[in-house]
Design an enzyme around this catalytic site. Structure first.
Site, PDB file in Angstrom:
ATOM      1  N   SER A  75      -1.738  -4.389  -6.381  1.00 33.24           N
ATOM      2  CA  SER A  75      -1.803  -5.746  -6.931  1.00 33.24           C
ATOM      3  C   SER A  75      -2.136  -6.730  -5.815  1.00 33.24           C
ATOM      4  O   SER A  75      -1.649  -6.590  -4.697  1.00 33.24           O
ATOM      5  CB  SER A  75      -0.455  -6.140  -7.542  1.00 33.24           C
ATOM      6  OG  SER A  75      -0.140  -5.283  -8.605  1.00 33.24           O
ATOM      7  N   GLU A 115      12.371  -3.821  -4.977  1.00 32.54           N
ATOM      8  CA  GLU A 115      11.452  -3.879  -6.112  1.00 32.54           C
ATOM      9  C   GLU A 115      12.211  -3.664  -7.412  1.00 32.54           C
ATOM     10  O   GLU A 115      12.032  -4.400  -8.376  1.00 32.54           O
ATOM     11  CB  GLU A 115      10.351  -2.825  -5.988  1.00 32.54           C
ATOM     12  CG  GLU A 115       9.426  -2.835  -7.200  1.00 32.54           C
ATOM     13  CD  GLU A 115       8.203  -1.945  -7.012  1.00 32.54           C
ATOM     14  OE1 GLU A 115       7.093  -2.472  -7.142  1.00 32.54           O
ATOM     15  OE2 GLU A 115       8.351  -0.745  -6.756  1.00 32.54           O
ATOM     16  N   GLY A 162       0.825  -1.203   0.000  1.00 30.81           N
ATOM     17  CA  GLY A 162       0.000   0.000   0.000  1.00 30.81           C
ATOM     18  C   GLY A 162       0.862   1.256   0.000  1.00 30.81           C
ATOM     19  O   GLY A 162       1.091   1.854   1.059  1.00 30.81           O
ATOM     20  N   TYR A 163       1.358   1.638  -1.144  1.00 33.19           N
ATOM     21  CA  TYR A 163       2.220   2.824  -1.251  1.00 33.19           C
ATOM     22  C   TYR A 163       1.510   3.947  -2.008  1.00 33.19           C
ATOM     23  O   TYR A 163       1.190   4.983  -1.453  1.00 33.19           O
ATOM     24  CB  TYR A 163       3.525   2.476  -1.986  1.00 33.19           C
ATOM     25  CG  TYR A 163       4.574   1.749  -1.161  1.00 33.19           C
ATOM     26  CD1 TYR A 163       4.288   1.219   0.095  1.00 33.19           C
ATOM     27  CD2 TYR A 163       5.864   1.587  -1.656  1.00 33.19           C
ATOM     28  CE1 TYR A 163       5.246   0.549   0.824  1.00 33.19           C
ATOM     29  CE2 TYR A 163       6.840   0.921  -0.926  1.00 33.19           C
ATOM     30  CZ  TYR A 163       6.523   0.404   0.313  1.00 33.19           C
ATOM     31  OH  TYR A 163       7.481  -0.244   1.019  1.00 33.19           O
ATOM     32  N   SER A 164       1.286   3.726  -3.332  1.00 31.78           N
ATOM     33  CA  SER A 164       0.793   4.801  -4.202  1.00 31.78           C
ATOM     34  C   SER A 164      -0.618   5.222  -3.810  1.00 31.78           C
ATOM     35  O   SER A 164      -1.403   4.427  -3.289  1.00 31.78           O
ATOM     36  CB  SER A 164       0.780   4.337  -5.655  1.00 31.78           C
ATOM     37  OG  SER A 164       2.082   4.078  -6.090  1.00 31.78           O
TER      38      SER A 164
END
Lengths: 365, 394
Positions: free
Chosen positions: B157, B243, B123-125
């Site tokens: 995702s 990543e 949960g970043y962007s």
């Protein structure tokens, strides 16, 4: 697993680069260009070649038995890279790479004598290889008895050389003296005025010696030449990017260095991102030449063709980073632009090299 | 230059091969969650997964050795099966926990994550925080021993298949942008958390799970913060590093499929490979593919010798993603008219794979740091070019 340079190779690279930075700065290249524009027929700068001989560069690929250093093609590629980086005008491609590889593969007494002379740097041998892969202007050499007839185009390192190595068809190799009767050498100026190619017109030229069944010798010579040429182009590209980055840090417009604008920054990033993988391909091709000979032809075709495509883009982009001043003679960037622009047309153009790469894999009509 | 692995590694390769011959399961896609977990557990027991993770956290406890990793990947790939599981838990969260987690967090999460018992999403962007990730606005307000999270995440995702999320949230409302963020572990089944699927341009052939996640006062214990409060940005950068490393592509395999397609696909009775124009493009792509293949070996060598690769170490994501897109473009071109077909149309080639590949590759050019952000990084960190001046504060 070690994909990279040995300690000795790093030392060779550093030594040569330091030497070239000190002894062949761009002012010397410019002076050589001016000298050749004044006196084109003099050809090769023997004084610089003699200085490289002191460092052992003329005998990199000459076996130790013939007083050379018997190094690998990767070592020779590092030399070519450094020479391209310095835009140094030398006969290294013909006399330092192609001729020694052809001669040492022949391994005849005459060839061994020639190798000894090449290693000293006192003797310089040009090579006419173009008709092996591209025939234009009805060129081609043939033998009548022991004499050479016909025409060769785009010979390398021939103007000012002592002798010329001539493939006759695909399996015979002749050495002729540059001053031999019946031989007319015509200088063909290239866009890079620090170097040139030549046309050789042969009307019954006597050979110094002739080697038959020299097919593999000729193939190895061309292969080594292509890899070294790719390395020379790579070295020139490295220099163009370094100059662009330095210029972009220095040049101020709109109150800030132009390198702080993303438009300029991204041009530099694209250049280096495209170039760094080419280094890996060129090194791998050079490694294959000695260690994995079956893979070497495909790698050499791709390294030279792909390197040339990347180089044209870099030459254009680097000039644009420099803006108007990049377009002037005074700024010097054009020496590298012209180095790669000329290299692109030697030993096979990119499109024909790619056709060759496809043929090697049985892709084709 | 020495491209041999050496006898010790050749023996290791034989071991991996023998293991795969003896234990490789059938079709994993149809296997139950239990069977998949059992297969991961067996890999861990033999040291082919979670290899360098300490045994107290559920790993195998071997010393890190890049060549072992490469050999395992090559052999699993050759056997046509996955090594471990490609989800973001093992690749991104676990390295972060090992570096920054508390003893309790490590013991609780690493083992189950490596065994596939807990699936994670990232949960970043956020809709308003893409390339400028540090401007994220999802906030976590302290409430007793808990945080209450409100806000929205996007491009998530596998969120609908995950039990847990590792998220960046703003915990320090008054701190400067980068200093106000914490790294928080959030159960996906928490009350107030809603996952909504986000359909991509690739439609049914695109990624099977891509989502938006909404938070409405989602309650999470304070002990779920990894590292210290307010240090989430620094910690996330460790994760982002993982990543970028994991985004390299199998360009050689794609190129081989492309070459095969060009032998098989005919127009007017002539195979595409016989067209000099298509063939030339195939050769250009082969040269780029080979460059990246040997570039990877060069970078591997730098890693083995612990030498900094310099700018050369920053270019792979940019080059590989574009190469992948360009290979799909040639594949579509050689299909000519039939290249347009999709959605299981009659005469569609390779089940629409190349159209999907093209769109998916475009997603990778953007995701994980856009091409433009990559170029900034290459120029600034790699070439030492000056940074863009910050706009004056209003």
């Amino acid at each position: 697993m070690d994909f990279g340079l040995s300690e000795d190779q790093r030392l060779l690279d550093e030594t040569l680069r330091a030497f070239l930075a000190d002894r062949v700065p761009i002012d010397v290249v410019r002076a050589e260009r001016d000298r050749l524009l004044e006196a084109p027929e003099t050809g090769i700068d023997r004084a610089l070649w003699a200085r490289l001989a002191e460092l052992g560069m003329t005998g990199v690929l000459v076996p130790e038995e013939q007083d050379g250093s018997g190094l690998s093609l990767l070592d020779a590629a590092l030399v070519a890279q450094a020479l391209g980086h310095a835009v140094a005008p030398t006969p290294f491609l013909a006399s330092g790479v192609m001729a020694p590889v052809a001669l040492r593969t022949l391994a005849t007494p005459e060839a061994e004598g020639e190798l000894r002379a090449l290693a000293t740097g006192e003797r310089i041998v040009g090579v006419a290889a173009t008709e092996l892969f591209a025939v234009r202007e009805d060129a081609g050499l043939r033998l009548e008895g022991d004499r050479v007839h016909g025409k060769a185009m785009m010979a390398l390192g021939g103007v000012g050389a002592d002798a010329l190595l001539l493939p006759i068809g695909r399996d015979r190799l002749a050495l002729v003296a540059a001053e031999a009767p019946g031989l007319t050498q015509t200088r063909l100026a290239t866009v890079d005025a620090t170097r040139c190619t030549s046309e050789l017109l042969c009307e019954g030229v006597p050979v110094l010696w002739l080697a038959r069944e020299a097919g593999s010798s000729i193939e190895r010579m061309l292969l080594a030449g292509r890899i070294a040429l790719a390395a020379d182009t790579f070295g020139a590209c490295e220099a163009m990017i370094a100059r662009s980055v330095a210029y972009a840090a220095d040049r101020t417009q709109f109150g800030r260095p132009i390198g702080s604008f993303q438009a300029v920054k991204h041009m530099c990033a694209e250049m280096i991102a495209d170039l760094e993988p080419v280094r890996s391909l060129v090194w791998y091709a050079a490694h294959c030449f000695d260690a994995l000979p079956d893979e070497a032809p495909l790698m050499a075709h791709h390294a030279l063709a792909h390197g040339a495509e990347v180089a044209r883009e870099i030459a254009s982009t680097a000039t644009q980073v420099h803006g108007g001043v990049g377009w002037t003679d005074e700024q010097n960037l054009h020496f590298w632009f012209k180095r790669v622009a000329t290299n692109r047309h030697l030993l096979g153009s990119p499109t024909s090299l790619r056709e060759g790469a496809a043929a090697l894999q049985d892709f084709g009509a | 230059m020495d491209l041999e692995y050496g006898a010790e590694y050749d023996a290791f390769r034989e071991e991996v091969r023998a293991f795969l011959e003896a234990h490789k399961p059938g079709n994993l896609a149809e296997a139950s969650a239990e069977d998949r977990s059992a297969w991961l557990t067996k890999q861990i027991e033999h040291g082919y997964w979670a290899r360098t993770i300490p045994t107290e956290y559920g790993g195998y406890g071997a010393e890190p050795n890049l060549l072992h990793t490469i050999i395992m990947d090559e052999e699993f790939n050759r056997a046509g099966t996955l090594r471990g599981t490609p989800s973001q838990g093992p690749s991104m969260l676990v390295p972060t926990l090992l570096e920054h987690g508390t003893e309790e967090q490590k013991r609780r999460w690493i083992g189950p994550t490596m065994r596939g018992e807990v699936i994670w999403c990232q949960g970043y962007s956020e809709p308003g925080a893409g390339s400028d990730l540090a401007s994220l606005q999802t906030r976590a307000v302290a409430d007793g021993d808990d945080f209450l999270i409100s806000g929205q995440k996007i491009w998530t995702s596998t969120a609908d298949k995950s039990q847990m999320m590792f998220a960046l949230v703003r915990t320090e409302a008054d701190a400067p942008k980068h200093a106000g963020i914490s790294y928080l572990l959030v159960p996906v089944d928490s009350p107030g958390l809603e996952v909504r699927p986000l359909r991509t341009m690739a439609g049914d052939l695109g990624p099977s799970s891509f989502n938006q996640v909404f938070f409405d006062e989602v309650r999470v214990p304070r002990s779920n913060v990894v590292g210290r409060r307010g240090e989430g940005w620094k910690i996330a950068n460790t994760t982002l590093k993982h990543e970028r490393n994991s985004l390299s592509s199998n360009a050689e395999g794609t190129w081989m499929r492309l070459a095969k397609l060009m032998r098989d696909e005919t127009m007017n009775g002539v195979p595409a490979i016989a067209s000099p124009v298509y063939r030339d493009r195939l050769m250009q792509l082969q040269a780029r593919m080979l460059s990246m293949k040997y570039h990877a070996l060069r970078m591997l060598t730098c890693a083995l010798k612990e030498e900094p690769p310099g700018v050369a170490g920053l270019v792979a994501k940019l080059e590989n993603c574009q190469l992948s897109f360009d290979m799909a473009a040639l594949a579509l071109d050689v299909m000519g008219e039939l290249g347009a077909l999709y959605d299981h149309a009659k005469y569609e080639r390779a089940r629409g794979h190349w159209q999907a590949h093209s769109m998916f590759a475009l997603g990778l050019i953007i995701g994980g740091g856009t091409a433009q952000i990559q170029k900034n990084i290459i120029a600034e960190r790699g070439l030492g070019m000056p940074r863009e001046p910050k706009p004056a504060k209003a």
